[in-house]
Design an enzyme around this catalytic site. Sequence first.
Site, PDB file in Angstrom:
ATOM      1  N   TYR A   1       0.849  -1.201   0.000  1.00 44.43           N
ATOM      2  CA  TYR A   1       0.000   0.000   0.000  1.00 44.43           C
ATOM      3  C   TYR A   1       0.880   1.245   0.000  1.00 44.43           C
ATOM      4  CZ  TYR A   1      -3.027   3.729   1.630  1.00 44.43           C
ATOM      5  OH  TYR A   1      -3.698   4.913   1.726  1.00 44.43           O
TER       6      TYR A   1
ATOM      7  N   GLU B   1      -3.766   7.394  -3.916  1.00 42.40           N
ATOM      8  CA  GLU B   1      -3.506   6.108  -3.268  1.00 42.40           C
ATOM      9  C   GLU B   1      -3.301   5.005  -4.301  1.00 42.40           C
ATOM     10  OE1 GLU B   1      -6.082   5.043   0.499  1.00 42.40           O
ATOM     11  OE2 GLU B   1      -6.894   4.026  -1.236  1.00 42.40           O
TER      12      GLU B   1
END
Length: 378
Positions: free
Chosen positions: A101, A189
């Site tokens: 991530y 993101e």
Amino acid sequence: MDIHEYQAKELFVKAGIPVPPGEVATTPEEAGEIAERLGGTVVVKAQVHAGGRGKAGGVKLVDSADEAREAAGKILGMTIKDLTVEKVLVTPAEDIEDEAYVGVLVDRNSQAPLFMVSPEGGVDIEEVAETQPEAIRKLKVDPRYGLLPHQALWLADFLYQDPALIKQASKIVSQLYDAFRSNGCSLAEINPLIVTPDGSVKAIDAKVSVDDNELFRLPEVEAYRDAAAEPWAETRAREADLSFVKLDGNVGCCVNGAGLAMATMDLVKYYGGEPANFLDIGGSSNPDKVVAALEIITSDPNVQAILFNIFGGITRCDDVANGIVEATKRIDIEPPIVIRLTGTNEREALEILEGAGFSAHTSMDDVVEQAVELAGKF
Ligand code: GDP
Ligand code: MN
């Protein structure tokens, strides 16, 4: 403003981030044609402004054009978090050895862009933050200098052991910061950032939110707006020039002025209630705005009571009163309405409201307490 994954990926590609190719389809047939062109295994992905599409059945790996057509048939029209899927992205499937991530957002507490990276990718980052906070590395960026090369390396170093992977990830982290900065993002993101068997690092998902206040200077980003994919209340609020933020409570709030709106929400909380929204009708004296505000508030099924808190300065209380009366003629309003008006043309407003069967008050505390009581337990 939220944008779709395929749009966010375009911004990432412009910044140099490795992203698999892909095309968007609005019908199963189109999805089949794209899969045919790409060949091999493809992923059909719902394009909605929501995360967790995988869990909701909105991401499907398929092995042929026929299967892609079938998958798109199932995904198109599906609802994910109250949003209807109108488009799918068809993209070649990647073999995944590792999922990480990487994200950057404007963080209120840091008052700066904040990077978060985790080797625990592909899952909900909020969940990781709760259950394994040690699996997240954070870095506050000083916007005067941007993300420095050694900081990008430090972040990437948390994700992998292999220097070749760290180097690639460090470059992607820097490119993500550039994309975030140059497109006025409040969030950018990549989840997951993957490693493929041949050792390349790439972004196979992209989530971007743009700060609305940046849009006036970024027409090419504004052009990404997909009004059909936005919640109806947001589109309506924008058209009516209302400042609106949906929240999760059951007390609908209609206030003039951002400061008073914040204070009203604080007071709702103080009396044990939960606001259903932030809504600032602004300084204008336009009854139509009040009608729009009531349409928006009543479109939320959670709302059990509606609270007006108007401090009349430039805003004339009688205009607001007329708006309320007009709205009750035009739309069916079920929840009880509690009104506090004070200031310019207060007396006229009270007459208008009383004539229409409403009662209005001048004490802010009293009405907020009453609204919370009427809304009941949340
Ligand atoms: P999200 O659920 O909305 O975050 O959608 P993602 O694009 O992140 O996809 C969810 C999950 O589907 C990913 O974490 C992967 O595990 C899987 N997935 C997505 N694309 C691919 C792909 O190209 N290949 C493989 N093997 N899995 C994929
Ligand atoms: Mn994802």
